[in-house]
Design a protein around this motif. Structure first.
Motif, PDB file in Angstrom:
ATOM      1  N   GLY A  11       0.776  -1.236   0.000  1.00  0.00           N
ATOM      2  CA  GLY A  11       0.000   0.000   0.000  1.00  0.00           C
ATOM      3  C   GLY A  11       0.805   1.282   0.000  1.00  0.00           C
ATOM      4  N   ARG A  12       2.127   1.194  -0.192  1.00  0.00           N
ATOM      5  CA  ARG A  12       2.967   2.394  -0.237  1.00  0.00           C
ATOM      6  C   ARG A  12       3.943   2.312  -1.410  1.00  0.00           C
ATOM      7  NH1 ARG A  12       4.328   4.955   5.510  1.00  0.00           N
ATOM      8  NH2 ARG A  12       2.202   5.002   6.286  1.00  0.00           N
ATOM      9  N   ILE A  13       4.381   3.473  -1.850  1.00  0.00           N
ATOM     10  CA  ILE A  13       5.334   3.547  -2.958  1.00  0.00           C
ATOM     11  C   ILE A  13       6.715   3.172  -2.418  1.00  0.00           C
ATOM     12  CG2 ILE A  13       6.415   5.055  -4.646  1.00  0.00           C
ATOM     13  CD1 ILE A  13       3.763   6.799  -4.396  1.00  0.00           C
ATOM     14  N   SER A  14       7.304   2.098  -2.979  1.00  0.00           N
ATOM     15  CA  SER A  14       8.584   1.609  -2.460  1.00  0.00           C
ATOM     16  C   SER A  14       9.765   1.893  -3.384  1.00  0.00           C
ATOM     17  CB  SER A  14       8.501   0.109  -2.174  1.00  0.00           C
ATOM     18  OG  SER A  14       8.223  -0.607  -3.368  1.00  0.00           O
ATOM     19  N   ARG A  15       9.519   2.029  -4.683  1.00  0.00           N
ATOM     20  CA  ARG A  15      10.602   2.343  -5.626  1.00  0.00           C
ATOM     21  C   ARG A  15      10.114   3.358  -6.637  1.00  0.00           C
ATOM     22  NH1 ARG A  15      11.296  -3.146  -5.270  1.00  0.00           N
ATOM     23  NH2 ARG A  15      10.468  -3.599  -7.311  1.00  0.00           N
ATOM     24  N   ILE A  16      10.984   4.308  -6.950  1.00  0.00           N
ATOM     25  CA  ILE A  16      10.681   5.333  -7.946  1.00  0.00           C
ATOM     26  C   ILE A  16      11.902   5.486  -8.840  1.00  0.00           C
ATOM     27  CG2 ILE A  16      10.072   7.745  -8.367  1.00  0.00           C
ATOM     28  CD1 ILE A  16       8.960   7.823  -5.458  1.00  0.00           C
TER      29      ILE A  16
END
Length: 125
Positions: free
Chosen positions: A103-108
């Motif tokens: 539920g969270r952004i882990s890689r960008i």
């Protein structure tokens, strides 16, 4: 009546991320990022929420708007193609890939030609 919290899809997280960044709402952004978010972009890298937010805040000082052209989502992966519009350089066509876990952004990963921004910031390219 029982209230349930709906986990945002990867697409919804990406939409919220860009809306919050454009608005300078870093409290909202903090809640979207995994504690160990891994960021790699044309202007640098960041490990963890605080480093990532520091970089986004830095670019946010010259950010005028984010002109999203298309967003494609498949499962936990989202690619957003947009023009990064700043007060110091011509719009920069930009690709942003995000991976979502729990539920969270882990890689960008972000790619664009940074020469206009670097010139506007007064840094050698």
């Amino acid at each position: 009546m029982e209230t349930t919290t709906k986990t945002k899809t990867a697409r919804e997280l990406a939409e919220t991320y860009f809306t919050a960044w454009e608005a300078g709402d870093f409290d909202t952004m903090r809640g979207l990022l995994a504690d160990d978010v891994d960021f790699v972009g044309a202007l640098g890298t960041a490990q963890g929420t605080e480093e990532a937010l520091a970089g986004l805040k830095g670019l946010g000082r010259v950010l005028e708007r984010i002109d999203v052209k298309v967003r494609v989502a498949e499962g936990d992966e989202v690619i957003t193609w947009f023009e990064l519009c700043t007060s110091i350089a011509p719009p920069a066509p930009t690709a942003n890939w995000m991976h979502v876990e729990d539920g969270r952004i882990s890689r960008i990963r972000v790619t664009f030609d940074p020469r206009g921004l670097l010139a506007g910031l007064g840094k050698p390219s």
